[in-house]
Design a protein around this motif. Structure first.
Motif, mmCIF file in Angstrom:
data_model
loop_
_atom_site.group_PDB
_atom_site.id
_atom_site.type_symbol
_atom_site.label_atom_id
_atom_site.label_comp_id
_atom_site.label_asym_id
_atom_site.label_seq_id
_atom_site.Cartn_x
_atom_site.Cartn_y
_atom_site.Cartn_z
ATOM 1 N N UNK A 1 3.241 14.417 -11.737
ATOM 2 C CA UNK A 1 2.221 15.096 -12.543
ATOM 3 C C UNK A 1 2.150 16.567 -12.138
ATOM 4 N N UNK B 1 10.079 23.449 -8.567
ATOM 5 C CA UNK B 1 10.155 22.045 -8.954
ATOM 6 C C UNK B 1 10.794 21.929 -10.328
ATOM 7 N N UNK B 2 11.709 20.996 -10.459
ATOM 8 C CA UNK B 2 12.239 20.636 -11.777
ATOM 9 C C UNK B 2 11.634 19.289 -12.127
ATOM 10 N N UNK B 3 10.621 19.312 -12.972
ATOM 11 C CA UNK B 3 9.809 18.123 -13.214
ATOM 12 C C UNK B 3 10.617 16.978 -13.816
ATOM 13 N N UNK B 4 11.426 17.299 -14.801
ATOM 14 C CA UNK B 4 12.153 16.267 -15.527
ATOM 15 C C UNK B 4 13.155 15.544 -14.635
#
Lengths: 774, 58
Positions: free
Chosen positions: A77, A99-102
């Motif tokens: 999140x 951060x690379x969320x995916x």
């Protein structure tokens, strides 16, 4: 402080964060973070003391500044992004985090010194709830990021640029200002714009056609390449000889649309990594004892006759002998059986089991790569690409190429007799207008829309080809444990004398002290009961457990443990004794998913053959038979290698097999089958080697999904038909020698765009018809 | 009519500028991750102080 936390771990994180001024983490989302019930020992990262290992993981290092890309599966999140990207507030050694969320990855730049290095970074991440997921696989591959993935983006950009400008410069032509062409050298400008596109965009398609021809095959790229080459050279010829305006607008448009098709094909599902192999399950390091000194070594370094120290919950990395202590191994990973196997000193143990209980020592008798489990994984199926049927489009492409060449030849012969000057004009026009741009776009758009619709319902396909492979499936094989049954969900029944509330509490508390799967099942079953503090807990490994409350003694275990004699235990039973009095026994069964009966009968109605292969014993036969129906073939006590062999035999007899499993012990079979499908109750953090991942809750809708996937073939046929109609219209212009640049420039984009619209609309309509969503 | 020459050249130069800008964007990795930046936007710069000024919000 009135903040309440679910566990000690989360409370520690809170203290850590608030002291660093990062309490904002808790304001972004209602319940950020996931529960830290699993504890991580700092020893887990000991292997990163080794410079050799570290250098394999670091993406970049200059002086003391290091950059690393790590996979953090706990990212879920926006609070995670906030926390991780402010990591430098917690520890000053960290310089920057992106951060690379995916992808659930973080790129971390940090400064290392004597106190802080990669290991300490990983410990820090684990402490705040983001244990990095470093698998042996990461150590093997040097490059984390595939190079040249941007190539298509550059091509697309160039093609769009050329297409737009050529269109603009061709406008005077469309409007009939022929003198403008000569006056402003518009043709030469177009030629100059189109030439780089031929080499940077078009060359890929020409090369693909060349490779196909070299392998003596015809695919759809062959007529495409013919079209591209003819378009370019005829246009160049017309411009240089000043005999016409050329078709560079069609040329650049064609390549632009083709590249869009490729792009669509490529972007689906970057997020899920389907390419995991057995290495992902293995630990990356192990503790070795040599001359009474312990050292952490990476798995590759394990040699024959090394003494290894195996702690609780660690996976046995290689085959060997138990040298000190007792091993209690959960082989569910290999066989699917959840019962613990107890091995005493001198016994042989095999790789792949998870050890539960007190630590023990083992002597490796094989190095890691040769062990028995690895052998299963390294069966030929794991090498190279799965050998599966020819693509629908390639079959079509073959006939299409012949048809086009025949039409071109016929046109040529006809015009030689009637009007030689028109001959070349007409023949090249045929090759240009027949260029199967629209045809080659139909499958990628249809399939990617199908994948998108399915993914919304938590049914993930590995790639576009998988949709095609679904067409021929006629045999479905199910694994039992974890597929037909629910993960970690048991039916617990008690038979015997009445037990009071206090005794129930005692049973629950006792079970909580043990990590045995059956104890877990009972503890979960007694969820509502209060826990008590017991004393004198003793774990008789492989036998049972006992403890005391005041002077009341409670014992729980096998019949041998309670009665002292071995009796025939048909199902998983646990016997209970309180104060030396036998009370009764618990029967524990795995719980089947709901709606399975309906699922099997629907599959039979749709004409599939169905089988069940399981590593379990036949003790549950009656219940299973009731669910799957009389026609289903059930085979018990199948080792992973047996499952693989059976699927191979079915395939040799001409069957197309869909194997459905949980991806743990049947990975070999999943790979061997035409389509391997994994049922998982946690799609976010577990991605085994397979073609399809389906969410556990969606599993009962399998017949609907199969219906939809099989229907997709009709959509493609429809698209091909539409494309052929466009071609017939275009060809009538071309054959008669009337194909003007304007007609070509309208027909080509129109056919492509309408095919895209058709593909997306038709697949969506069929999807809603299949009743996947109620 | 000479103005047309000028305009053609000008439009091509402009378009080439956009093309180069696009190449730069691809190269700098802007197309690799198109989800996280949108989430990052929602995080306020002053989140840290803001929360400390009203403790026990939950």
């Amino acid at each position: 402080m009135n903040t309440i936390f679910c566990c000690e771990g989360c409370a520690t994180v809170y203290e850590l964060l608030s002291s660093a001024g990062l309490s904002g983490y808790y304001a972004l989302n209602e319940q950020p973070g996931s529960s830290l019930k699993k504890t991580y020992s700092d020893h887990q990262f000991d292997v990163f003391d080794d410079e050799k290992v570290v250098s394999k993981i670091l993406e970049f290092q200059e002086g003391n500044i290091c950059k690393v890309r790590v996979s953090l599966p706990a990212i879920h999140c926006s609070s995670c992004i906030f926390l991780l990207e402010n990591l430098e507030k917690i520890d000053g050694h960290v310089h920057q985090v992106r951060v690379d969320f995916l992808k659930k990855q973080a790129i971390i730049t940090f400064e290392k010194d004597d106190q802080f290095a990669l290991k300490q970074l990983f410990i820090l991440l684990s402490r705040i709830g983001y244990p990095p997921d470093i698998s042996l696989q990461d150590l093997k591959t040097t490059a984390n990021k595939p190079k040249g993935s941007n190539r298509l983006m550059y091509q697309l950009g160039l093609a769009g640029f050329v297409f737009g400008n050529v269109m603009l410069l061709s406008f005077p032509e469309y409007l009939g200002f022929e003198e403008a062409r000569n006056q402003f050298f518009l043709g030469y400008i177009n030629l100059a714009l189109a030439t780089p596109l031929l080499f940077f965009g078009g060359a890929d398609f020409i090369m693909s056609a060349y490779r196909a021809l070299k392998a003596k095959a015809l695919n759809i790229d062959v007529p495409l390449a013919i079209g591209i080459i003819t378009l370019y050279f005829r246009s160049a010829f017309e411009i240089i000889t000043n005999s016409g305006e050329g078709y560079f607008d069609s040329f650049s448009g064609l390549i632009f649309f083709l590249l869009i098709g490729r792009y669509v094909q490529q972007i689906t599902h970057k997020a899920i990594d389907f390419e995991r192999n057995y290495r992902s399950y293995f630990p990356i390091s192990v503790l070795r004892r040599r001359n009474n000194v312990f050292e952490t070594i990476s798995l590759d370094e394990v040699g024959i006759s090394d003494v290894l120290f195996i702690r609780t919950d660690e996976i046995i990395p290689t085959d060997g002998l138990v040298s000190e202590g007792t091993a209690n191994i959960d082989y569910s990973f290999v066989t699917g059986e959840s019962d613990l196997v107890s091995k005493k000193t001198g016994d042989k143990i095999y790789a792949g089991g998870r050890h539960k209980g007190h630590p023990f020592y083992m002597i490796a008798d094989q190095s890691v790569d040769q062990s028995r489990l690895t052998k299963l994984w390294q069966e030929d199926v794991f090498k190279g690409y799965k050998n599966r049927g020819v693509k629908l489009l390639d079959i079509f492409g073959k006939y299409f190429t012949f048809a086009i060449l025949a039409v071109a030849l016929f046109t040529g012969v006809y015009w030689v007799y009637f009007d030689e000057t028109t001959m070349w004009y007409a023949v090249t026009a045929v090759l240009i207008v027949a260029c199967p741009c629209a045809i080659s776009m139909a499958p990628p758009f249809t399939y990617s829309n199908i994948m998108r619709l399915l993914a919304k319902n938590r049914f993930f396909l590995k790639n576009i080809q998988t949709v095609e492979h679904f067409q021929g499936i006629d045999y479905i094989i199910f694994d039992k444990t974890g597929t037909l049954t629910k993960h970690d969900s048991y039916i617990v029944k008690y038979e015997g004398k009445n037990i009071d509330v206090q005794e129930l509490s005692m049973i629950k508390s006792l079970c909580q002290l043990s990590s045995h799967p059956l104890s877990n099942a009972i503890a979960i079953h007694l969820n509502d009961v209060e826990s008590l503090a017991l004393t004198n807990f003793i774990n008789h490994v492989g036998q049972g457990i006992e403890a005391e409350l005041l002077d009341k003694k409670i014992r729980l275990g096998s019949s041998e443990f309670i009665f002292g004699s071995h009796s025939n235990q048909l199902e998983s039973q646990v016997f209970l004794e309180i104060d030396r009095e036998y009370k009764g026994h618990f029967t524990i069964q795995l719980e089947y998913r709901e709606g399975l009966k309906e699922l099997f009968s629907t599959l039979y109605k749709s004409g599939f053959k169905v089988g069940v292969l399981t590593g379990d014993s036949a003790r549950d036969d009656k219940r299973l038979r009731e669910i799957v129906g009389p026609e289903t073939q059930i085979l018990y006590q199948q080792l992973p290698i047996d499952k693989l062999t059976i699927i191979k035999e079915l395939q040799e007899s001409g069957k197309k097999v869909l194997m459905i499993g949980d991806g743990l012990n049947d990975a070999g079979a999943l790979r061997q089958s035409d389509i391997g499908m994994v049922v998982t109750d946690k799609t976010n953090n577990f991605t085994p080697a397979c073609d399809v991942i389906i969410d556990g809750q969606e599993f009962v809708k399998l017949p609907q999904y199969l219906y939809f996937l099989k229907r997709s073939k009709l959509i493609i046929y429809g698209a091909l038909l539409l494309a052929v109609l466009y071609n017939i219209v275009g060809l009538t212009f071309a054959v008669t020698g009337n194909l003007s640049a304007v007609v070509a420039a309208i027909l080509m984009p129109m056919s492509s765009i309408s095919i895209i619209l058709y593909a997306i609309t038709a697949s969506s309509i069929v999807f809603y018809q299949s009743k996947i969503i109620k | 009519m000479k103005i047309i020459f000028f305009l053609i050249v000008l439009s091509l130069i402009t378009a080439t500028g956009f093309l180069l800008a696009f190449f730069w964007a691809v190269k700098s990795g802007q197309y690799e991750d198109d989800i996280t930046p949108s989430m990052r936007l929602m995080i306020e710069e002053d989140m840290i102080e803001k929360i400390e000024s009203k403790p026990n919000s939950k």
